[in-house]
Write a protein that holds these residues in place. Structure first.
Motif, PDB file in Angstrom:
ATOM      1  N   GLU A 115    -143.610 -26.551-109.676  1.00 29.77           N
ATOM      2  CA  GLU A 115    -143.872 -25.123-109.568  1.00 29.77           C
ATOM      3  C   GLU A 115    -142.588 -24.338-109.299  1.00 29.77           C
ATOM      4  O   GLU A 115    -142.478 -23.159-109.660  1.00 29.77           O
ATOM      5  CB  GLU A 115    -144.895 -24.849-108.472  1.00 29.77           C
ATOM      6  N   ALA A 116    -141.612 -25.014-108.688  1.00 28.28           N
ATOM      7  CA  ALA A 116    -140.326 -24.369-108.409  1.00 28.28           C
ATOM      8  C   ALA A 116    -139.379 -24.439-109.601  1.00 28.28           C
ATOM      9  O   ALA A 116    -138.230 -24.008-109.504  1.00 28.28           O
ATOM     10  CB  ALA A 116    -139.673 -25.015-107.187  1.00 28.28           C
ATOM     11  N   GLY A 117    -139.846 -25.002-110.711  1.00 26.47           N
ATOM     12  CA  GLY A 117    -139.059 -25.013-111.934  1.00 26.47           C
ATOM     13  C   GLY A 117    -138.372 -26.310-112.267  1.00 26.47           C
ATOM     14  O   GLY A 117    -137.680 -26.414-113.287  1.00 26.47           O
ATOM     15  N   GLU A 170    -133.916 -27.006-101.782  1.00 26.51           N
ATOM     16  CA  GLU A 170    -133.497 -25.782-102.451  1.00 26.51           C
ATOM     17  C   GLU A 170    -132.052 -25.410-102.108  1.00 26.51           C
ATOM     18  O   GLU A 170    -131.548 -25.741-101.019  1.00 26.51           O
ATOM     19  CB  GLU A 170    -134.442 -24.639-102.101  1.00 26.51           C
ATOM     20  N   SER A 218    -135.063 -24.162-110.964  1.00 28.50           N
ATOM     21  CA  SER A 218    -135.081 -24.127-112.426  1.00 28.50           C
ATOM     22  C   SER A 218    -133.963 -24.982-113.006  1.00 28.50           C
ATOM     23  O   SER A 218    -132.785 -24.825-112.649  1.00 28.50           O
ATOM     24  CB  SER A 218    -134.932 -22.688-112.907  1.00 28.50           C
ATOM     25  N   HIS A 237    -137.821 -30.300-113.373  1.00 26.73           N
ATOM     26  CA  HIS A 237    -138.393 -31.413-114.122  1.00 26.73           C
ATOM     27  C   HIS A 237    -138.614 -32.542-113.115  1.00 26.73           C
ATOM     28  O   HIS A 237    -137.703 -32.879-112.358  1.00 26.73           O
ATOM     29  CB  HIS A 237    -137.435 -31.885-115.215  1.00 26.73           C
ATOM     30  N   SER A 240    -141.333 -19.695-103.964  1.00 28.46           N
ATOM     31  CA  SER A 240    -140.619 -20.868-104.456  1.00 28.46           C
ATOM     32  C   SER A 240    -140.420 -20.858-105.961  1.00 28.46           C
ATOM     33  O   SER A 240    -139.708 -21.711-106.490  1.00 28.46           O
ATOM     34  CB  SER A 240    -141.393 -22.143-104.063  1.00 28.46           C
ATOM     35  N   ARG A 241    -141.013 -19.925-106.673  1.00 31.95           N
ATOM     36  CA  ARG A 241    -140.991 -19.962-108.124  1.00 31.95           C
ATOM     37  C   ARG A 241    -139.563 -19.925-108.668  1.00 31.95           C
ATOM     38  O   ARG A 241    -138.777 -19.043-108.346  1.00 31.95           O
ATOM     39  CB  ARG A 241    -141.809 -18.800-108.683  1.00 31.95           C
ATOM     40  N   HIS A 242    -139.251 -20.924-109.476  1.00 24.72           N
ATOM     41  CA  HIS A 242    -137.999 -21.007-110.233  1.00 24.72           C
ATOM     42  C   HIS A 242    -136.748 -21.258-109.390  1.00 24.72           C
ATOM     43  O   HIS A 242    -135.648 -21.218-109.926  1.00 24.72           O
ATOM     44  CB  HIS A 242    -137.788 -19.740-111.086  1.00 24.72           C
TER      45      HIS A 242
END
Length: 256
Positions: A35-37, A236, A12, A39, A7-9
């Motif tokens: 954690e997925a970027g 996502e 973002s 805010h 899930s990272r970024h």
């Protein structure tokens, strides 16, 4: 790979509002989005639990406000948009459980459930709508497995969650031409402090979890992070063809 690794970024630069972010599924969801970027603006009535959530991941900022209060939806959306310039995701997670047999029906409890589960999410979505139009954003509502199966002794809770599912489907149909997706996650029994807030003692809550565990085909009570996983999946970009869906995550409880 773990959920965190995959899930990272993926979000973002996105901006998300998560209500009920001080504990439980809301806290786990705020952390998952951060954690997925993204805010994240975490919303809740109590400042101290919100601070604990924010401490878990720096991109999480907080606002302590009752989502049912007059003017709260406008204040919440204004805070997020002023801080980050736009809004991509609204997660309507704030909720409460009420164990209330028909013989014990209390007018105020019924009104409070409707205010929290139906009115507040509707007004928040209304305030967020102009901004979600600009970003082709998402609304993700939290229902319950009891939004589509009966709950003896909890009819009014179940009825308000059924309303959440119909809001989800109807908004999805209405807003699809504008590029806005609306979905819901319907958790089954999940270990949070919601039972304690409903007035149950820790012992009674544990007894209820034990009872539910025996009924669930997988024979386990979910963790809040497991529900946050599905909320994130619906937000996502890869999920952009899914709208109007209610994803039930209850270990197969709805099958019996």
């Amino acid at each position: 790979m773990t959920t965190k690794q995959t899930s990272r970024h993926i979000l973002s630069g996105h901006v998300a509002i998560v209500t009920g972010a001080g504990t439980g599924i809301g806290r786990a969801t705020a952390v998952a989005f951060a954690e997925a970027g993204a805010h994240v603006l975490g919303v809740g009535r109590r400042e101290e639990p919100l601070k604990e959530t924010a401490a878990l991941h720096p991109p999480i900022e907080i606002i302590a406000v009752d989502v049912c209060a007059d003017g709260a939806p406008a204040e919440i959306v204004h805070t997020a948009v002023t801080r980050w310039g736009h809004l991509d995701h609204l997660v309507n997670n704030a909720g409460a459980t009420a164990v209330m047999p028909l013989a014990d029906t209390d007018r105020q409890v019924v009104l409070d459930l409707l205010a929290l589960h139906v009115v507040a999410p509707s007004l928040l979505a209304h305030e967020a709508l102009p901004h979600l139009r600009q970003t082709s954003g998402t609304i993700i509502n939290l229902s319950s497995t009891y939004g589509h199966r009966p709950m003896a002794g909890g009819a009014h809770y179940a009825a308000t969650k059924a309303a959440v599912e119909q809001l989800t489907r109807s908004w999805a149909l209405e807003l699809a031409p504008e590029g806005i997706r609306v979905n819901a996650v319907a958790p089954g029994p999940t270990r949070t402090d919601v039972m304690l807030h409903a007035g149950l003692s820790p012992e009674a809550a544990n007894d209820m979890y034990a009872y539910e565990r025996e009924r669930i085909p997988t024979h386990r009570i979910a963790r809040a992070e497991e529900m946050a996983h599905w909320v994130l999946r619906l937000a996502e970009p890869a999920g952009r063809h899914a709208t109007g869906q209610v994803i039930t995550v209850d270990g197969g409880l709805e099958l019996i």
